[in-house]
Design a protein around this motif. Structure first.
Motif, PDB file in Angstrom:
ATOM      1  N   ALA A 102      38.840  24.850  33.800  1.00  0.00           N
ATOM      2  CA  ALA A 102      37.660  25.501  34.394  1.00  0.00           C
ATOM      3  C   ALA A 102      36.392  25.123  33.639  1.00  0.00           C
ATOM      4  O   ALA A 102      35.363  24.840  34.263  1.00  0.00           O
ATOM      5  CB  ALA A 102      37.842  27.018  34.410  1.00  0.00           C
ATOM      6  N   GLN A 149      29.545  33.205  37.588  1.00  0.00           N
ATOM      7  CA  GLN A 149      30.975  33.151  37.238  1.00  0.00           C
ATOM      8  C   GLN A 149      31.493  31.706  37.306  1.00  0.00           C
ATOM      9  O   GLN A 149      31.099  30.928  38.166  1.00  0.00           O
ATOM     10  CB  GLN A 149      31.776  34.063  38.167  1.00  0.00           C
ATOM     11  CG  GLN A 149      31.675  33.697  39.650  1.00  0.00           C
ATOM     12  CD  GLN A 149      32.118  34.823  40.571  1.00  0.00           C
ATOM     13  OE1 GLN A 149      32.301  35.956  40.153  1.00  0.00           O
ATOM     14  NE2 GLN A 149      32.287  34.503  41.843  1.00  0.00           N
ATOM     15  N   ILE A 150      32.376  31.307  36.386  1.00  0.00           N
ATOM     16  CA  ILE A 150      32.922  29.936  36.370  1.00  0.00           C
ATOM     17  C   ILE A 150      34.170  29.880  37.272  1.00  0.00           C
ATOM     18  O   ILE A 150      34.690  30.913  37.690  1.00  0.00           O
ATOM     19  CB  ILE A 150      33.225  29.437  34.932  1.00  0.00           C
ATOM     20  CG1 ILE A 150      34.418  30.159  34.304  1.00  0.00           C
ATOM     21  CG2 ILE A 150      31.989  29.575  34.047  1.00  0.00           C
ATOM     22  CD1 ILE A 150      34.953  29.466  33.061  1.00  0.00           C
ATOM     23  N   PRO A 151      34.632  28.656  37.610  1.00  0.00           N
ATOM     24  CA  PRO A 151      35.711  28.544  38.597  1.00  0.00           C
ATOM     25  C   PRO A 151      36.904  29.486  38.379  1.00  0.00           C
ATOM     26  O   PRO A 151      37.389  29.644  37.257  1.00  0.00           O
ATOM     27  CB  PRO A 151      36.121  27.076  38.466  1.00  0.00           C
ATOM     28  CG  PRO A 151      34.826  26.390  38.217  1.00  0.00           C
ATOM     29  CD  PRO A 151      34.085  27.326  37.286  1.00  0.00           C
ATOM     30  N   LEU A 152      37.314  30.063  39.481  1.00  0.00           N
ATOM     31  CA  LEU A 152      38.467  30.965  39.603  1.00  0.00           C
ATOM     32  C   LEU A 152      38.254  32.347  39.005  1.00  0.00           C
ATOM     33  O   LEU A 152      39.120  33.221  39.122  1.00  0.00           O
ATOM     34  CB  LEU A 152      39.750  30.331  39.035  1.00  0.00           C
ATOM     35  CG  LEU A 152      40.210  29.027  39.702  1.00  0.00           C
ATOM     36  CD1 LEU A 152      41.587  28.636  39.166  1.00  0.00           C
ATOM     37  CD2 LEU A 152      40.250  29.131  41.222  1.00  0.00           C
ATOM     38  N   THR A 153      37.106  32.554  38.368  1.00  0.00           N
ATOM     39  CA  THR A 153      36.820  33.840  37.744  1.00  0.00           C
ATOM     40  C   THR A 153      35.972  34.710  38.669  1.00  0.00           C
ATOM     41  O   THR A 153      34.986  34.234  39.218  1.00  0.00           O
ATOM     42  CB  THR A 153      36.062  33.607  36.421  1.00  0.00           C
ATOM     43  OG1 THR A 153      36.924  32.915  35.531  1.00  0.00           O
ATOM     44  CG2 THR A 153      35.616  34.919  35.800  1.00  0.00           C
ATOM     45  N   PHE A 154      36.409  35.947  38.832  1.00  0.00           N
ATOM     46  CA  PHE A 154      35.653  36.908  39.642  1.00  0.00           C
ATOM     47  C   PHE A 154      35.027  37.945  38.719  1.00  0.00           C
ATOM     48  O   PHE A 154      35.732  38.602  37.958  1.00  0.00           O
ATOM     49  CB  PHE A 154      36.579  37.614  40.634  1.00  0.00           C
ATOM     50  CG  PHE A 154      37.141  36.715  41.692  1.00  0.00           C
ATOM     51  CD1 PHE A 154      36.453  36.527  42.886  1.00  0.00           C
ATOM     52  CD2 PHE A 154      38.335  36.034  41.500  1.00  0.00           C
ATOM     53  CE1 PHE A 154      36.958  35.689  43.871  1.00  0.00           C
ATOM     54  CE2 PHE A 154      38.844  35.193  42.478  1.00  0.00           C
ATOM     55  CZ  PHE A 154      38.152  35.020  43.669  1.00  0.00           C
ATOM     56  N   PRO A 157      42.273  33.771  35.635  1.00  0.00           N
ATOM     57  CA  PRO A 157      43.623  33.400  35.187  1.00  0.00           C
ATOM     58  C   PRO A 157      43.796  33.386  33.664  1.00  0.00           C
ATOM     59  O   PRO A 157      44.871  33.084  33.197  1.00  0.00           O
ATOM     60  CB  PRO A 157      43.798  31.973  35.755  1.00  0.00           C
ATOM     61  CG  PRO A 157      42.772  31.830  36.833  1.00  0.00           C
ATOM     62  CD  PRO A 157      41.621  32.684  36.379  1.00  0.00           C
ATOM     63  N   ARG A 196      38.230  39.422  36.670  1.00  0.00           N
ATOM     64  CA  ARG A 196      39.582  38.982  37.009  1.00  0.00           C
ATOM     65  C   ARG A 196      39.554  37.467  36.927  1.00  0.00           C
ATOM     66  O   ARG A 196      38.639  36.824  37.443  1.00  0.00           O
ATOM     67  CB  ARG A 196      39.930  39.454  38.420  1.00  0.00           C
ATOM     68  CG  ARG A 196      41.375  39.272  38.743  1.00  0.00           C
ATOM     69  CD  ARG A 196      41.807  39.997  40.015  1.00  0.00           C
ATOM     70  NE  ARG A 196      43.195  39.620  40.226  1.00  0.00           N
ATOM     71  CZ  ARG A 196      43.615  38.835  41.206  1.00  0.00           C
ATOM     72  NH1 ARG A 196      42.773  38.395  42.122  1.00  0.00           N
ATOM     73  NH2 ARG A 196      44.880  38.486  41.302  1.00  0.00           N
ATOM     74  N   MET A 226      41.429  21.310  41.336  1.00  0.00           N
ATOM     75  CA  MET A 226      40.764  21.421  40.030  1.00  0.00           C
ATOM     76  C   MET A 226      40.638  20.055  39.374  1.00  0.00           C
ATOM     77  O   MET A 226      39.597  19.706  38.816  1.00  0.00           O
ATOM     78  CB  MET A 226      41.534  22.376  39.113  1.00  0.00           C
ATOM     79  CG  MET A 226      41.472  23.828  39.549  1.00  0.00           C
ATOM     80  SD  MET A 226      42.327  24.936  38.381  1.00  0.00           S
ATOM     81  CE  MET A 226      41.027  25.233  37.154  1.00  0.00           C
ATOM     82  N   ASP A 273      32.747  33.814  47.204  1.00  0.00           N
ATOM     83  CA  ASP A 273      32.104  34.809  46.349  1.00  0.00           C
ATOM     84  C   ASP A 273      30.971  34.178  45.537  1.00  0.00           C
ATOM     85  O   ASP A 273      29.970  34.825  45.242  1.00  0.00           O
ATOM     86  CB  ASP A 273      33.175  35.391  45.413  1.00  0.00           C
ATOM     87  CG  ASP A 273      32.768  36.724  44.811  1.00  0.00           C
ATOM     88  OD1 ASP A 273      32.312  37.583  45.580  1.00  0.00           O
ATOM     89  OD2 ASP A 273      32.897  36.891  43.583  1.00  0.00           O
ATOM     90  N   TYR A 333      47.691  36.113  37.728  1.00  0.00           N
ATOM     91  CA  TYR A 333      46.707  35.627  38.697  1.00  0.00           C
ATOM     92  C   TYR A 333      47.310  34.389  39.318  1.00  0.00           C
ATOM     93  O   TYR A 333      47.341  33.340  38.680  1.00  0.00           O
ATOM     94  CB  TYR A 333      45.431  35.292  37.937  1.00  0.00           C
ATOM     95  CG  TYR A 333      44.270  34.760  38.765  1.00  0.00           C
ATOM     96  CD1 TYR A 333      43.064  35.440  38.800  1.00  0.00           C
ATOM     97  CD2 TYR A 333      44.343  33.553  39.459  1.00  0.00           C
ATOM     98  CE1 TYR A 333      41.974  34.949  39.503  1.00  0.00           C
ATOM     99  CE2 TYR A 333      43.268  33.066  40.173  1.00  0.00           C
ATOM    100  CZ  TYR A 333      42.088  33.761  40.191  1.00  0.00           C
ATOM    101  OH  TYR A 333      41.008  33.267  40.879  1.00  0.00           O
ATOM    102  N   TRP A 384      37.108  32.603  45.790  1.00  0.00           N
ATOM    103  CA  TRP A 384      36.184  32.328  44.705  1.00  0.00           C
ATOM    104  C   TRP A 384      34.977  31.529  45.205  1.00  0.00           C
ATOM    105  O   TRP A 384      33.821  31.844  44.883  1.00  0.00           O
ATOM    106  CB  TRP A 384      36.866  31.571  43.553  1.00  0.00           C
ATOM    107  CG  TRP A 384      35.899  31.374  42.430  1.00  0.00           C
ATOM    108  CD1 TRP A 384      35.591  32.278  41.447  1.00  0.00           C
ATOM    109  CD2 TRP A 384      35.056  30.233  42.216  1.00  0.00           C
ATOM    110  NE1 TRP A 384      34.606  31.759  40.641  1.00  0.00           N
ATOM    111  CE2 TRP A 384      34.264  30.525  41.085  1.00  0.00           C
ATOM    112  CE3 TRP A 384      34.888  29.021  42.868  1.00  0.00           C
ATOM    113  CZ2 TRP A 384      33.320  29.620  40.590  1.00  0.00           C
ATOM    114  CZ3 TRP A 384      33.956  28.122  42.386  1.00  0.00           C
ATOM    115  CH2 TRP A 384      33.181  28.410  41.249  1.00  0.00           C
ATOM    116  N   LEU A 389      35.491  24.732  45.030  1.00  0.00           N
ATOM    117  CA  LEU A 389      35.299  24.796  43.580  1.00  0.00           C
ATOM    118  C   LEU A 389      33.938  24.250  43.183  1.00  0.00           C
ATOM    119  O   LEU A 389      33.310  24.738  42.248  1.00  0.00           O
ATOM    120  CB  LEU A 389      36.379  23.963  42.867  1.00  0.00           C
ATOM    121  CG  LEU A 389      37.753  24.587  42.728  1.00  0.00           C
ATOM    122  CD1 LEU A 389      38.705  23.587  42.098  1.00  0.00           C
ATOM    123  CD2 LEU A 389      37.682  25.867  41.893  1.00  0.00           C
TER     124      LEU A 389
END
Lengths: 562, 562
Positions: free
Chosen positions: B223, B377-382, B408, B406, A222, A29, A16, A26, A261
């Motif tokens: 995250a 969903q938490i940061p960067l997570t889809f 990291p 999905r 971040m 979404d 990723y 993100w 974020l």
């Protein structure tokens, strides 16, 4: 299958990349309904949801690809695309559309002289320029000098795009491109691909290019998402943020990336008009603004300023030290000022006046002083204060050294300048050129620029400390303290003082005034300048509105040897 | 030099790997005075500063190297080092010392059967085991079965280390190793090196190994540092955190790594003793604890519980759904319960009951329901909710699908199990095996385990929903609803009910009770179980104390076809 083969084979599934595309995706979404506001002083306000911004980014990317933008990879830069624009939703769209293709966004500093703007565009090798209509006269003036630009895309807040011909380049209109393009399907690529490039002025020579990869910008976002949600910032989804630094200046300090974020509402102000900005802060219920000290000064001294209730507004300071008088003025209006620190070379944020469990209970005055001047390194960033041999100076709050830094988001190099790069990165740490002390709590207190520190008989004299004191003299309007060559001591301090309009002050007045601070033990006697020059003219200024000490040093280089 | 060459050459200076070593180094450098507390029920409390922990980590690493621990790289695992221990400062030290050498820490699940423990140690190929003294009898029982273990390091809270001989292995004492070793100088290495490995139980077959790289654990920590500082958590340096999940279970959900980013005080509890934990929460002013629902239940129903004021304590829930009754009990004590979600395969956190600007102003009862059951969903997570063809189900809050993810920080594979890995990662998304609905706000509401959902005539029946309702019947002690093969519908629901001690309940009582909810429109009529079995025996349980539906399905597989 051996364990080793298996670990390797697995990678195709789970990897990723930390790209700006995954970051904005993100944000969109997760917060599709969150809005950004474009509020320029001279056109109607525009509101877009994250979803709408994303749709425009995708269409813009398709158009860019059709204009010939090509991707890069970690070893090769993609097409450079320049932008001349104020803070806007369009700049935000360029932040993602250009790097999303693996290409490089060059955020052109529109405050540079036309010569320097042409120099940076040529040095970057920009093939496409995105230009706000008000910069058209500038563009027309420099276009004969531009060597690589083939296409220009015009941006405007007016209902009709300007009709303009430019010699030797194809001209497009931004909104036409977006309207006529279908949404792009972004692909993953290597996170170490360069995403942005821009220029920073040095004390000598032409502007220097710094650049950052996707990975660096995502990690920076971040880290500041973590630090700005911690005390004293405590920003959250409740907050409305207005960057008061230009988006061409180190990606508006990374704020817009952190926005996705944190899910915050952001307000972009176009060409900055302080009266209109005050009105917009009130209308949009802005809770956090950030910029250099002079911006805070301009907001607070604007004629409309008293009309607005600014209590509870937070001001993130950076770029240069917060003067004590300005800090107190802001506090008297109920504004919470929070210090921060970074350079163009550091993406930029590396330190902020963040609290720890052990410092939250400090007495109020100590806390205030910390918020005004103090710093703590932000997540994953290591800051050291070192002597000229690269060795840590004692953490005693007194011994001065240079700030060096290690962090995941430092510019890999000065663009096409290996020699300056080696100097920047000597010993494997990035050298900031700022001098500071640190204390046993690990806090950092910046003193001066290394080049402005005065080296007298092997010891350092902090010019900003002397300026701070002299500026509190009631008759002093402006002051700069510089090091001037001296036959015995190497350098000695000289103060250049501009009296307030209608006021008089003499060399002896200033020296006597300083002696009071010597008696109180605030500065050593040998710090008192050898000479105080009373100037009737305003001090020369740099492009960032600071006193230009380079010019002053040249002007007065012989006053102690003559 | 070409631009291309220069970008490449620059990399030697600026690169910064996201390793656990850089993470702890940063925490120690920034919060040297912050403390962690080890508070086991049966030994004196121990307080260590981050600085002291770091010194012990460095000494431990030197000792590990001398014991023969070898580094790995992204394509090859380093030496596997297993640990059998409760939550402690020593476990924390192992979290950094082993991966800091590029080796792999295998966090052994001490709740497994001795057979499964031996299986996982052999499957991982552990060469060294760190063992708390109370697990010595277990170790002695399984040692003849262990194929790769050459060395054992004993850990104890007692003043004197146990004197023990183990056949075929060298035995060391933890504190002796630390005392006799000098601090290690950690080096940077590739962040994609595997750091940890542990096992998770499936519904069929032996435990499956999941593993994570340094990069994954650092990004996960960043995250959750972002998400847990956001509303409703709003954790900061002010907070004192106590993990109530074992450190062998998905790195105590990553909390200890986030601790070093957030600068929080952490309390580690040793073998969990609920009365002593309540006392420690009070003594150490703990503000945030996290664990599975049953832990909250055990805390609130402990005889000492009424003695303590738990108002304002936050409880981070995870592992399984928060039952409504327990949620209300916790609220009545002033505890703020916040839902979270993840799997061993997802490192683990991928979703939490986080607010957005648009949901902060929800009415109180909607907010409470969200905190109890909702997720974002938490940061960067889809996160997506998909049908059996991998297509998004409508975001209507009604249509059920499987959660895929999905992010990291997802396990690259099941260790040495390519077939199960392909199943896990089909279509490039990690399949969680949980079914949920999502709504137009992008929130996720988990319904059931995919394997527990009942498929009746091509439609899904959510077993947990039926269990929730039946559990509110005053005479019901325990309940499980399972799918049982049916000649016409494929599967039909069957409820297994255990009455409360001294109470009576009949099949008709339960069916009539359910019909009231059918009339209220809460469930469709065809969801009512075809059969309700009244059982006098406690329900069979899994190792994580949930009803073992696999056994129940086997036991009752013929009740509808006979």
């Amino acid at each position: 299958m051996s364990i080793e083969e298996f670990v390797e084979r697995a990678s195709e599934f789970y990897d990723y990349p930390l790209t700006l595309t995954n970051l904005i995706k993100w944000g969109v979404d997760t917060f599709p309904e969150q809005e950004i506001v474009y509020a320029p002083p001279d056109a109607p306000k525009l509101r877009l949801t994250f979803t709408q911004v994303w749709d425009r980014v995708r269409r813009l990317a398709t158009a860019l690809e059709q204009l010939g933008v090509k991707p890069g990879d970690p070893k090769r830069l993609g097409t450079r695309v320049g932008a001349l624009e104020w803070n806007s939703h369009r700049y935000l769209e360029l932040y993602y559309a250009v790097p999303g293709l693996g290409a490089v966004l060059h955020t052109v500093n529109v405050r540079y002289s036309p010569e320097d703007i042409a120099y940076t565009i040529n040095h970057a090798g920009d093939e496409i320029l995105f230009v706000k209509d008000e910069f058209l006269p500038l563009l027309q003036a420099i276009i004969p000098k531009l060597k690589t630009v083939k296409k220009v895309v015009l941006m405007t807040d007016k209902p009709e795009p300007p009709q303009v011909k430019l010699p030797g380049v194809e001209v497009y209109n931004y909104e036409d491109l977006i309207r006529s393009s279908s949404p792009y399907d972004f692909k993953d690529f290597d996170e170490r691909t360069v995403a942005t490039l821009f220029y920073t002025s040095g004390t000598t020579g032409p502007p220097k290019g710094v650049f950052f990869t996707h990975r660096q910008l995502v990690l920076h976002a971040m880290a500041i998402a973590i630090s700005t949600s911690a005390p004293p910032y405590e920003l959250s989804v409740r907050d409305v943020v207005m960057p008061l630094v230009p988006m061409y200046h180190v990606h508006a300090w990374g704020g817009p990336h952190a926005m996705f974020l944190a899910g915050q509402k952001y307000v972009f102000t176009g060409r900055m008009d302080w009266g209109y900005i005050l009105k917009t802060i009130s209308e949009e219920k802005v809770t956090y603004v950030y910029g250099v000290p002079v911006i805070l000064y301009l907001l607070l001294t604007h004629p409309d300023s008293p009309k607005y209730d600014l209590r509870g507004l937070k001001y993130g300071n950076g770029g240069s030290a917060m003067p004590e008088g300005l800090y107190k003025l802001a506090r008297s209006r109920g504004i919470i000022v929070i210090n921060g620190y970074g350079l163009s070379e550091t993406a930029p944020v590396i330190a902020q006046a963040l609290f720890k469990a052990s410092t939250l209970n400090w007495p109020e005055d100590k806390k205030e002083n910390y918020l005004m001047k103090g710093l703590r390194q932000i997540p994953l960033t290591f800051i050291r204060v070192v002597d000229e041999y690269g060795k840590d100076v004692p953490k005693d709050g007194k011994t001065i050294g240079e700030i060096v830094v290690r962090s995941p988001w430092l510019t890999p190099a000065y663009f096409k300048d290996p020699e300056k790069t080696r100097e920047l990165w000597r010993g494997g740490w990035l050298h900031t050129g700022d001098v500071a002390v640190w204390d046993s709590d690990g806090h950092i207190w910046i003193m001066d620029r290394l080049k402005d520190v005065i080296k007298s008989g092997g010891e350092w004299i902090v010019s900003t400390k002397l300026e701070d004191i002299i500026s509190t003299h009631p008759a002093v309007g402006e002051v700069a303290v510089i090091g001037v060559p001296h036959p015995k001591w190497g350098e000695r301090p000289v103060a250049v003082v501009v009296p307030k309009p209608g006021q008089r002050v003499t060399e002896d007045d200033i020296k006597n005034y300083l002696m009071k601070f010597v008696e109180k033990g605030e500065i050593p006697k040998w710090w008192v300048p050898d000479k105080v020059i009373i100037s009737e003219k305003e001090l020369p200024k740099t492009s960032t509105a600071k006193a230009d000490k380079k010019i002053l040093r040249e002007l007065y280089k012989n006053v102690l040897s003559a």
